[in-house]
Design a protein around this motif. Structure first.
Motif, mmCIF file in Angstrom:
data_model
loop_
_atom_site.group_PDB
_atom_site.id
_atom_site.type_symbol
_atom_site.label_atom_id
_atom_site.label_comp_id
_atom_site.label_asym_id
_atom_site.label_seq_id
_atom_site.Cartn_x
_atom_site.Cartn_y
_atom_site.Cartn_z
ATOM 1 N N ARG A 24 -72.081 99.001 -0.006
ATOM 2 C CA ARG A 24 -71.162 97.927 -0.386
ATOM 3 C C ARG A 24 -71.331 97.620 -1.861
ATOM 4 N NH1 ARG A 24 -71.269 93.560 3.840
ATOM 5 N NH2 ARG A 24 -69.777 95.004 4.737
ATOM 6 N N SER A 26 -69.336 95.690 -5.361
ATOM 7 C CA SER A 26 -68.289 94.789 -5.839
ATOM 8 C C SER A 26 -67.239 95.591 -6.598
ATOM 9 C CB SER A 26 -68.896 93.730 -6.765
ATOM 10 O OG SER A 26 -67.872 92.997 -7.402
ATOM 11 N N LYS A 30 -62.175 88.819 -7.511
ATOM 12 C CA LYS A 30 -62.555 87.711 -6.637
ATOM 13 C C LYS A 30 -61.363 87.338 -5.768
ATOM 14 C CE LYS A 30 -66.108 85.827 -9.591
ATOM 15 N NZ LYS A 30 -66.645 84.690 -10.279
ATOM 16 N N ASP A 31 -61.666 86.882 -4.538
ATOM 17 C CA ASP A 31 -60.593 86.419 -3.668
ATOM 18 C C ASP A 31 -60.200 84.996 -4.061
ATOM 19 O OD1 ASP A 31 -62.494 84.697 -2.559
ATOM 20 O OD2 ASP A 31 -62.702 85.829 -0.702
ATOM 21 N N TYR A 33 -60.932 82.287 -2.906
ATOM 22 C CA TYR A 33 -62.010 81.317 -2.755
ATOM 23 C C TYR A 33 -63.137 81.545 -3.765
ATOM 24 C CZ TYR A 33 -59.517 80.718 1.618
ATOM 25 O OH TYR A 33 -58.538 80.516 2.545
ATOM 26 N N GLY A 34 -62.968 82.518 -4.654
ATOM 27 C CA GLY A 34 -63.962 82.801 -5.672
ATOM 28 C C GLY A 34 -65.064 83.754 -5.241
ATOM 29 N N LYS A 35 -64.935 84.314 -4.034
ATOM 30 C CA LYS A 35 -65.937 85.259 -3.531
ATOM 31 C C LYS A 35 -65.598 86.671 -4.012
ATOM 32 C CE LYS A 35 -68.067 86.872 0.707
ATOM 33 N NZ LYS A 35 -68.028 86.920 2.151
ATOM 34 N N GLN A 36 -66.647 87.439 -4.398
ATOM 35 C CA GLN A 36 -66.456 88.806 -4.874
ATOM 36 C C GLN A 36 -65.851 89.680 -3.779
ATOM 37 O OE1 GLN A 36 -66.955 90.561 -7.759
ATOM 38 N NE2 GLN A 36 -67.449 88.698 -8.842
ATOM 39 N N LYS A 37 -64.832 90.459 -4.137
ATOM 40 C CA LYS A 37 -64.302 91.455 -3.227
ATOM 41 C C LYS A 37 -65.173 92.696 -3.325
ATOM 42 C CE LYS A 37 -59.438 90.089 -3.481
ATOM 43 N NZ LYS A 37 -58.081 90.578 -3.796
ATOM 44 N N THR A 38 -65.298 93.415 -2.218
ATOM 45 C CA THR A 38 -66.180 94.582 -2.190
ATOM 46 C C THR A 38 -65.442 95.809 -1.661
ATOM 47 O OG1 THR A 38 -66.997 94.000 0.012
ATOM 48 C CG2 THR A 38 -68.282 93.221 -1.870
ATOM 49 N N ASP A 97 -77.780 93.063 5.748
ATOM 50 C CA ASP A 97 -77.561 93.407 4.342
ATOM 51 C C ASP A 97 -78.899 93.563 3.629
ATOM 52 O OD1 ASP A 97 -74.910 92.935 4.954
ATOM 53 O OD2 ASP A 97 -74.540 91.659 3.236
#
Length: 122
Positions: A24, A26, A30-31, A33-38, A97
């Motif tokens: 996984r 990055s 970012k989506d 919501y500010g979360k990194q897309k992977t 993870d």
């Protein structure tokens, strides 16, 4: 005396490399919501050995890895290239993870091709 010529290092049989992991990384986005897309890549036919690796001595020891992932050039698919900047990326095994902490690249001394990777993960 005869000359012994080897052009390829021996490796493990594919049937012995029966684990599968997800690599996984990055993708830099970012989506909402500010979360990194992977981006997830499934690596088949690898060997995931859970163990605890320490550094230091006596009471000043610390854990540097919880497992080692072995990826073999002629066995694992796909064979990804791991660089120094791959440290910090994730490996998912059995739903857990892990973070790549150390990358060991072993090369065939006769061809200089990658023979395998050892990824120490925490």
């Amino acid at each position: 005396m005869g000359v012994f010529k080897v052009s390829k290092l021996p490796t493990i049989p594919k049937t012995y490399a029966n684990q599968q992991v997800i690599y996984r990384v990055s993708n830099g986005e970012k989506d909402r919501y500010g979360k990194q897309k992977t981006i997830d890549t499934i690596i088949n036919n690898c060997v995931f050995q859970q163990e605890t690796i320490y550094t230091g001595t006596g009471n000043s020891r610390e854990v540097v890895a919880n497992a080692v992932l072995f990826i073999y050039a002629d066995v694992s698919t796909p064979l990804l290239k791991f660089y120094k900047n791959s440290q910090g990326n994730k490996i998912v095994f059995d739903g857990v993870d892990y973070t790549i902490k150390r990358i060991v690249e072993n090369r065939n001394p006769m061809s200089n091709d990658v023979w395998n990777y050892e990824l120490e993960v925490l």
